[in-house]
Design an enzyme around this catalytic site. Structure first.
Site, PDB file in Angstrom:
ATOM      1  N   ARG A 131       8.751  -8.304  -9.486  1.00 47.81           N
ATOM      2  CA  ARG A 131       7.339  -8.388  -9.870  1.00 47.81           C
ATOM      3  C   ARG A 131       6.895  -7.231 -10.772  1.00 47.81           C
ATOM      4  NH1 ARG A 131       3.406  -6.643  -5.499  1.00 47.81           N
ATOM      5  NH2 ARG A 131       4.510  -5.106  -4.260  1.00 47.81           N
TER       6      ARG A 131
ATOM      7  N   ARG B 208       6.336  -5.017 -20.764  1.00 49.49           N
ATOM      8  CA  ARG B 208       5.511  -5.623 -21.816  1.00 49.49           C
ATOM      9  C   ARG B 208       5.821  -4.992 -23.167  1.00 49.49           C
ATOM     10  NH1 ARG B 208       0.505  -4.846 -18.412  1.00 49.49           N
ATOM     11  NH2 ARG B 208       0.660  -6.484 -16.835  1.00 49.49           N
TER      12      ARG B 208
ATOM     13  N   ARG C 260       9.060  -0.581   6.857  1.00 54.71           N
ATOM     14  CA  ARG C 260       8.767   0.735   6.318  1.00 54.71           C
ATOM     15  C   ARG C 260       7.361   1.096   6.739  1.00 54.71           C
ATOM     16  NH1 ARG C 260       7.668   2.026   1.265  1.00 54.71           N
ATOM     17  NH2 ARG C 260       7.501  -0.104   0.532  1.00 54.71           N
TER      18      ARG C 260
ATOM     19  N   ARG D 276       3.336   8.802  -4.458  1.00 53.96           N
ATOM     20  CA  ARG D 276       2.171   8.738  -5.349  1.00 53.96           C
ATOM     21  C   ARG D 276       0.985   9.476  -4.764  1.00 53.96           C
ATOM     22  NH1 ARG D 276       1.648   2.088  -5.003  1.00 53.96           N
ATOM     23  NH2 ARG D 276       1.848   1.978  -2.746  1.00 53.96           N
TER      24      ARG D 276
ATOM     25  N   GLU E  23       1.049   9.971  -0.620  1.00 47.64           N
ATOM     26  CA  GLU E  23       1.680   8.906   0.161  1.00 47.64           C
ATOM     27  C   GLU E  23       3.176   9.177   0.293  1.00 47.64           C
ATOM     28  OE1 GLU E  23       0.422   4.881  -0.953  1.00 47.64           O
ATOM     29  OE2 GLU E  23       2.510   4.265  -0.783  1.00 47.64           O
TER      30      GLU E  23
ATOM     31  N   TYR F 229       5.645  -9.745   3.197  1.00 52.07           N
ATOM     32  CA  TYR F 229       4.629  -8.958   2.498  1.00 52.07           C
ATOM     33  C   TYR F 229       3.620  -9.921   1.891  1.00 52.07           C
ATOM     34  CZ  TYR F 229       1.914  -5.993  -0.351  1.00 52.07           C
ATOM     35  OH  TYR F 229       0.809  -5.345  -0.879  1.00 52.07           O
TER      36      TYR F 229
ATOM     37  N   ASP G  54      -0.126 -10.057  -0.144  1.00 54.02           N
ATOM     38  CA  ASP G  54      -1.332  -9.439  -0.689  1.00 54.02           C
ATOM     39  C   ASP G  54      -2.534 -10.052   0.033  1.00 54.02           C
ATOM     40  OD1 ASP G  54      -0.563  -7.537  -2.597  1.00 54.02           O
ATOM     41  OD2 ASP G  54      -0.144  -9.085  -4.093  1.00 54.02           O
TER      42      ASP G  54
HETATM   43  P1  FAD Z   1      -3.315  -6.875   9.089  1.00 53.39           P
HETATM   44  O1  FAD Z   1      -4.363  -6.433   8.140  1.00 53.39           O
HETATM   45  O2  FAD Z   1      -2.165  -6.021   9.329  1.00 53.39           O
HETATM   46  O3  FAD Z   1      -4.020  -7.258  10.458  1.00 53.39           O
HETATM   47  C1  FAD Z   1      -3.318  -7.467  11.661  1.00 53.39           C
HETATM   48  C2  FAD Z   1      -4.175  -6.960  12.799  1.00 53.39           C
HETATM   49  O4  FAD Z   1      -3.578  -7.342  14.045  1.00 53.39           O
HETATM   50  C3  FAD Z   1      -4.305  -5.443  12.844  1.00 53.39           C
HETATM   51  O5  FAD Z   1      -5.670  -5.076  12.819  1.00 53.39           O
HETATM   52  C4  FAD Z   1      -3.632  -5.051  14.165  1.00 53.39           C
HETATM   53  O6  FAD Z   1      -4.258  -3.958  14.812  1.00 53.39           O
HETATM   54  C5  FAD Z   1      -3.797  -6.324  14.980  1.00 53.39           C
HETATM   55  N1  FAD Z   1      -2.820  -6.438  16.069  1.00 53.39           N
HETATM   56  C6  FAD Z   1      -1.476  -6.323  15.986  1.00 53.39           C
HETATM   57  N2  FAD Z   1      -0.917  -6.450  17.215  1.00 53.39           N
HETATM   58  C7  FAD Z   1      -1.937  -6.652  18.087  1.00 53.39           C
HETATM   59  C8  FAD Z   1      -1.997  -6.831  19.496  1.00 53.39           C
HETATM   60  N3  FAD Z   1      -0.899  -6.817  20.258  1.00 53.39           N
HETATM   61  N4  FAD Z   1      -3.197  -7.007  20.077  1.00 53.39           N
HETATM   62  C9  FAD Z   1      -4.326  -6.994  19.321  1.00 53.39           C
HETATM   63  N5  FAD Z   1      -4.327  -6.816  17.981  1.00 53.39           N
HETATM   64  C10 FAD Z   1      -3.145  -6.647  17.367  1.00 53.39           C
HETATM   65  N6  FAD Z   1      -3.008  -6.296  -0.649  1.00 53.39           N
HETATM   66  C11 FAD Z   1      -3.600  -6.499  -1.843  1.00 53.39           C
HETATM   67  O7  FAD Z   1      -4.030  -7.622  -2.138  1.00 53.39           O
HETATM   68  N7  FAD Z   1      -3.771  -5.459  -2.721  1.00 53.39           N
HETATM   69  C12 FAD Z   1      -3.346  -4.207  -2.458  1.00 53.39           C
HETATM   70  O8  FAD Z   1      -3.512  -3.293  -3.271  1.00 53.39           O
HETATM   71  C13 FAD Z   1      -2.696  -3.973  -1.213  1.00 53.39           C
HETATM   72  N8  FAD Z   1      -2.242  -2.747  -0.915  1.00 53.39           N
HETATM   73  C14 FAD Z   1      -1.611  -2.547   0.279  1.00 53.39           C
HETATM   74  C15 FAD Z   1      -1.166  -1.274   0.572  1.00 53.39           C
HETATM   75  C16 FAD Z   1      -0.523  -1.034   1.767  1.00 53.39           C
HETATM   76  C17 FAD Z   1      -0.044   0.348   2.072  1.00 53.39           C
HETATM   77  C18 FAD Z   1      -0.315  -2.096   2.694  1.00 53.39           C
HETATM   78  C19 FAD Z   1       0.403  -1.860   3.984  1.00 53.39           C
HETATM   79  C20 FAD Z   1      -0.777  -3.360   2.403  1.00 53.39           C
HETATM   80  C21 FAD Z   1      -1.424  -3.605   1.194  1.00 53.39           C
HETATM   81  N9  FAD Z   1      -1.919  -4.858   0.883  1.00 53.39           N
HETATM   82  C22 FAD Z   1      -2.543  -5.069  -0.311  1.00 53.39           C
HETATM   83  C23 FAD Z   1      -1.750  -5.994   1.815  1.00 53.39           C
HETATM   84  C24 FAD Z   1      -2.923  -6.193   2.773  1.00 53.39           C
HETATM   85  O9  FAD Z   1      -3.067  -5.073   3.599  1.00 53.39           O
HETATM   86  C25 FAD Z   1      -2.606  -7.457   3.586  1.00 53.39           C
HETATM   87  O10 FAD Z   1      -2.623  -8.570   2.750  1.00 53.39           O
HETATM   88  C26 FAD Z   1      -3.566  -7.720   4.683  1.00 53.39           C
HETATM   89  O11 FAD Z   1      -3.664  -6.597   5.512  1.00 53.39           O
HETATM   90  C27 FAD Z   1      -3.031  -8.888   5.479  1.00 53.39           C
HETATM   91  O12 FAD Z   1      -3.855  -9.152   6.529  1.00 53.39           O
HETATM   92  P2  FAD Z   1      -3.295  -9.608   7.935  1.00 53.39           P
HETATM   93  O13 FAD Z   1      -4.488 -10.104   8.662  1.00 53.39           O
HETATM   94  O14 FAD Z   1      -2.139 -10.493   7.798  1.00 53.39           O
HETATM   95  O15 FAD Z   1      -2.686  -8.286   8.610  1.00 53.39           O
HETATM   96  N1  UDP Z   2       8.585   0.792  -8.753  1.00 54.30           N
HETATM   97  C1  UDP Z   2       9.285   1.822  -9.341  1.00 54.30           C
HETATM   98  N2  UDP Z   2       8.600   2.820  -9.987  1.00 54.30           N
HETATM   99  C2  UDP Z   2       7.249   2.838 -10.063  1.00 54.30           C
HETATM  100  C3  UDP Z   2       6.530   1.769  -9.478  1.00 54.30           C
HETATM  101  C4  UDP Z   2       7.227   0.776  -8.809  1.00 54.30           C
HETATM  102  O1  UDP Z   2      10.494   1.867  -9.256  1.00 54.30           O
HETATM  103  O2  UDP Z   2       6.683   3.778 -10.646  1.00 54.30           O
HETATM  104  C5  UDP Z   2       9.366  -0.271  -8.059  1.00 54.30           C
HETATM  105  C6  UDP Z   2       9.685   0.117  -6.609  1.00 54.30           C
HETATM  106  O3  UDP Z   2      10.974  -0.393  -6.303  1.00 54.30           O
HETATM  107  C7  UDP Z   2       8.626  -0.604  -5.809  1.00 54.30           C
HETATM  108  C8  UDP Z   2       8.405  -1.886  -6.620  1.00 54.30           C
HETATM  109  O4  UDP Z   2       8.620  -1.475  -7.983  1.00 54.30           O
HETATM  110  O5  UDP Z   2       9.065  -0.885  -4.502  1.00 54.30           O
HETATM  111  C9  UDP Z   2       7.009  -2.490  -6.465  1.00 54.30           C
HETATM  112  O6  UDP Z   2       6.038  -1.505  -6.794  1.00 54.30           O
HETATM  113  P1  UDP Z   2       4.462  -1.682  -6.618  1.00 54.30           P
HETATM  114  O7  UDP Z   2       3.814  -0.395  -6.991  1.00 54.30           O
HETATM  115  O8  UDP Z   2       4.033  -2.910  -7.332  1.00 54.30           O
HETATM  116  O9  UDP Z   2       4.323  -1.997  -5.067  1.00 54.30           O
HETATM  117  P2  UDP Z   2       3.500  -1.351  -3.887  1.00 54.30           P
HETATM  118  O10 UDP Z   2       4.318  -0.202  -3.406  1.00 54.30           O
HETATM  119  O11 UDP Z   2       2.173  -0.926  -4.408  1.00 54.30           O
HETATM  120  O12 UDP Z   2       3.414  -2.463  -2.900  1.00 54.30           O
END
Ligand code: FAD
Ligand code: UDP
Length: 388
Positions: A175, A179, A258, A289, A313, A361, A363
């Site tokens: 992904r 460009r 992770r 980052r 991070e 994973y 979004d």
């Molecule tokens: P979660 O948000 O994880 O919700 C699950 C919930 O279940 C949690 O609140 C947890 O406490 C609860 N739970 C788990 N076990 C139990 C239990 N036994 N009893 C009661 N409650 C429980 N998406 C984007 O679109 N853009 C982004 O830039 C983006 N950045 C991200 C960056 C990071 C570091 C991470 C980790 C994710 C990112 N995401 C991003 C993804 C986004 O966080 C997820 O799409 C979203 O959280 C999914 O929602 P969910 O409801 O599946 O899970």
């Molecule tokens: N990546 C990389 N260098 C960068 C940014 C991303 O090598 O500067 C690679 C890395 O393997 C990463 C993947 O591209 O796991 C996806 O990166 P992105 O930033 O889109 O994902 P995020 O960590 O925000 O979910």
């Protein structure tokens, strides 16, 4: 109290299902979450000293090309016109991402046209054929050539995954676009923006319905609380968005994740890095980052001019006690997942969803989209009629 549906987890998946069941079908829904707040990983809160909104579980950028999802989310929040851009620090020099003509020309100290750059990279990338890449390293080199791969991808990826890129699946970077123009927008989606008054306000509006009862600090596996697994399963339909291996007491093996560690700091400068996200490509820098949260909302005039909030991070393998963030998806994980899918077939009243429940994973727009489909295709046929 009569309850029609129990939702475990108040992230975007769980709350989308709860909102639809309450508003569309008039059902009584209990949502439980073991955390002390709603919203799962999208939760954000103002940093107390500065008022700057901080995404507590890592920066969250909303983007989607899915029209029904865009229509749905706009019922709860307006979005700013924020467009995500990322830069990377390699060897003490800053380059634009994703790799574009600006990155290529800066890296090779040149002024190539799009066709010239394409020809150069094609030559450097010919070591491996893209379609046949056996791992992330081969895929990376086949996409952008060895010099750019070694500068921007190899060490960053090793830091992020704590694994050599030769041992990672090729899909991890499929992904990451390249460009041959100067466009450095990070996402290609039709719609992009940040919730005008923050993620928490958006999420709370989803949960704000008289038929939705949210219970925080409540673990589904804690048998002292009312809506626990033993008491509920078999009696009330359940949507479960926690970790699938935990649900089955890890009997199919433990899925690997992770996790991230965040180091947050308030600094006495108005602007630390001039941009929301700076990646660090070098292995000598321990973090991947730095996020600077004020830049996600340049429209917020109330933010202080002399202070800023940054978050470094760090990435590492998760233990059972850590927050699971990204599925690692090793061959052993895929095997475990198959055994959990088989176990799920024995739980007809439990619907597994979201990123933890499906070990995927997702979004935010994908989590919301898949919750809307589960509601329409599985829950609505099962539950409609329960209020009569
Ligand atoms: P979660 O948000 O994880 O919700 C699950 C919930 O279940 C949690 O609140 C947890 O406490 C609860 N739970 C788990 N076990 C139990 C239990 N036994 N009893 C009661 N409650 C429980 N998406 C984007 O679109 N853009 C982004 O830039 C983006 N950045 C991200 C960056 C990071 C570091 C991470 C980790 C994710 C990112 N995401 C991003 C993804 C986004 O966080 C997820 O799409 C979203 O959280 C999914 O929602 P969910 O409801 O599946 O899970
Ligand atoms: N990546 C990389 N260098 C960068 C940014 C991303 O090598 O500067 C690679 C890395 O393997 C990463 C993947 O591209 O796991 C996806 O990166 P992105 O930033 O889109 O994902 P995020 O960590 O925000 O979910």
């Amino acid at each position: 109290m009569t309850v029609d549906l129990v939702v475990v987890g108040s992230g975007f998946f769980g709350l989308t299902v709860a909102e639809r069941a309450a508003r569309d079908l008039g059902l009584k829904v209990v949502v439980i979450d073991r955390r002390n707040h709603v919203g799962g990983n999208a939760y954000s809160a103002p940093e107390p000293e500065t008022g700057i909104e901080v995404h507590q579980y890592g920066a969250h950028l909303f983007h989607t090309s899915n029209e029904p999802v865009w229509e749905y989310v706009n019922r709860f929040t307006k979005f700013t016109n924020y467009e995500h851009r990322v830069f990377t620090n390699f060897g003490g020099e800053v380059f634009p991402l994703p790799i574009n003509l600006g990155t290529i020309n800066q890296f090779f100290r040149a002024a190539y046209s799009p066709d010239e750059a394409r020809a150069l990279i094609r030559g450097q990338a010919s070591e491996f054929a893209t379609g046949e890449s056996r791992n992330l390293e081969e895929k990376g080199i086949s996409l952008i050539g060895r010099p750019l791969y070694e500068a921007f991808i190899r060490d960053y990826t090793a830091k992020q995954w704590q694994t050599s890129p030769t041992a990672l699946p090729a899909e991890v970077i499929s992904r990451l676009p390249v460009r041959y123009n100067y466009d450095n927008r990070y996402f290609n989606d039709t719609h992009e923006g940040l919730p005008v008054d923050g993620y928490t306000a958006w999420i709370e509006r989803m949960a704000d319905h008289p038929n939705i009862d949210v219970r925080l600090d409540t673990d589904f596996f804690d048998e002292t609380q009312e809506f626990n697994k033993k008491a509920v399963v078999g009696n009330v339909p359940v949507v479960y968005t926690g970790p699938v291996d935990r649900y089955f007491d890890y009997q199919g093996g433990e899925l690997t994740w992770r996790t991230l560690d965040f180091e947050q700091e308030v600094l006495n400068v108005g602007d630390y890095q001039g941009t929301p996200v700076m990646n660090y490509a070098d292995s000598a820098v321990p973090y991947t980052r730095i996020h600077e949260f004020r830049h996600f909302h340049p429209e917020r005039a109330e933010y202080p001019k002399d202070k800023t909030v940054i978050m470094r991070e760090f990435s590492r393998a998760a233990t059972r006690a850590d927050e699971p963030y990204y599925p690692i998806n090793t061959p052993e994980d895929r095997q475990s997942l198959q055994s959990y899918r088989a176990l799920q077939a024995g739980e007809p009243d439990v619907f597994f969803g979201g990123r933890l429940g499906t070990y995927q994973y997702l979004d935010m727009h994908m989590a919301i989209g898949s919750a809307l489909s589960m509601f329409e295709n599985k829950l609505k046929p099962l539950l409609s009629g329960r209020t009569e």
